[in-house]
Design an enzyme around this catalytic site. Structure first.
Site, short mmCIF file in Angstrom:
data_model
loop_
_atom_site.label_atom_id
_atom_site.label_comp_id
_atom_site.label_asym_id
_atom_site.label_seq_id
_atom_site.Cartn_x
_atom_site.Cartn_y
_atom_site.Cartn_z
CD GLU A 197 -5.10 6.04 2.15
OE1 GLU A 197 -4.91 4.86 2.49
OE2 GLU A 197 -4.17 6.87 2.07
CG HIS A 220 -1.81 1.15 1.35
ND1 HIS A 220 -3.09 1.17 0.82
CD2 HIS A 220 -1.63 2.37 1.91
CE1 HIS A 220 -3.64 2.33 1.08
NE2 HIS A 220 -2.77 3.09 1.72
CD GLU A 221 2.09 3.50 3.73
OE1 GLU A 221 2.40 4.59 3.20
OE2 GLU A 221 1.09 3.37 4.46
CG ASP A 256 -6.77 0.20 -0.40
OD1 ASP A 256 -5.72 0.28 0.24
OD2 ASP A 256 -7.88 0.54 0.05
CG HIS A 288 0.18 6.03 -0.49
ND1 HIS A 288 -0.96 6.62 -0.98
CD2 HIS A 288 -0.19 5.43 0.68
CE1 HIS A 288 -1.98 6.39 -0.17
NE2 HIS A 288 -1.54 5.67 0.84
#
Length: 238
Positions: free
Chosen positions: A128, A61-62, A132, A65
């Site tokens: 977000e 997930h990070e 995901d 980003h």
């Protein structure tokens, strides 16, 4: 952490990105991405995960980003919104100087502030969901169980108390909704089922973190004596 993180990073199709993973000695359950591909994980989050795939899900997930440039886009969006908000407030001041009533001036200022807050919420929510979606694909391609991502979100959501102040920091910086958990689980379920076993390194890393972050060696020993280990982890830890 480096081993799991680099397996995730190796799945990024754009070779211009490089990633560095590091641990922050902090009991708060949190993880974050910084410009330049630096990704930090708190010791509290490592201990909160139940499987290596859950940890990998957070890192995926990070990483997403970073690859989707959410950080730079957020900085640009905040700068642009600050300019628009200041312009609206300046307009309210000019209205007041022109003789407009106090209610009109106050309403204009509150509207500008409300619009800025709502646009920030919408931007964060969209980021977000995108992290995901991209992260689940990275997770599967790296050889982990893609259900690890929604499983960790669900664990944190169940542990959240009735007060927002009791929510883990990860949930405050990465708001998780029922719809988001359902969408992530549905997306992960679309991949072929995969039986993934935790590595010995993951189990030892959690055990070592538990010892290093305990107030006394006796408290760490008491935790291990009271923990009901499953056969796999019991074997990993000897």
């Amino acid at each position: 952490l480096q081993d799991v993180g680099q397996k995730i990073g190796a799945q990024v199709p754009d070779d211009r990105f490089s990633f560095r993973f590091f641990v922050v000695n902090d009991p708060a359950i949190n993880a974050f991405a910084l410009p330049g591909g630096y990704i930090g994980v708190h010791t509290g989050l490592l201990l909160a995960t139940q499987t290596e795939s859950e940890l990998a899900g957070v890192l995926a997930h990070e990483v997403s980003h970073v690859t989707q440039r959410h950080i730079s886009r957020a900085i640009y969006a905040n700068q642009r919104m600050n300019i628009l908000t200041m312009a609206a407030m300046l307009g309210a001041i000019l209205l007041g100087a022109a003789g407009a009533g106090g209610d009109v001036v106050q309403g204009t200022i509150m509207s500008a502030q409300g619009l800025a807050a709502q646009q920030q919420i919408n931007f964060t929510r969209a980021n977000e969901y995108e992290a995901d979606r991209v992260g689940v694909g990275l997770l599967y391609n790296a050889g982990f169980d893609p259900l690890g991502m929604p499983a960790f979100f669900e664990t944190l959501a169940r542990e959240t108390g009735p007060l927002a102040s009791q929510a883990p920091e990860f949930l405050r910086t990465h708001p998780v909704t029922v719809n988001r958990i359902a969408e992530t689980r549905a997306r992960a379920s679309g991949y072929p089922r995969r039986d993934v076993q935790d590595s010995i390194g993951y189990s030892l890393a959690r055990a070592r973190t538990r010892v290093l972050t305990s107030q006394t060696p006796e408290k760490a020993l008491a935790f291990f004596e009271g923990e009901q280990l499953d056969p796999v982890r019991a074997g990993d830890l000897g």
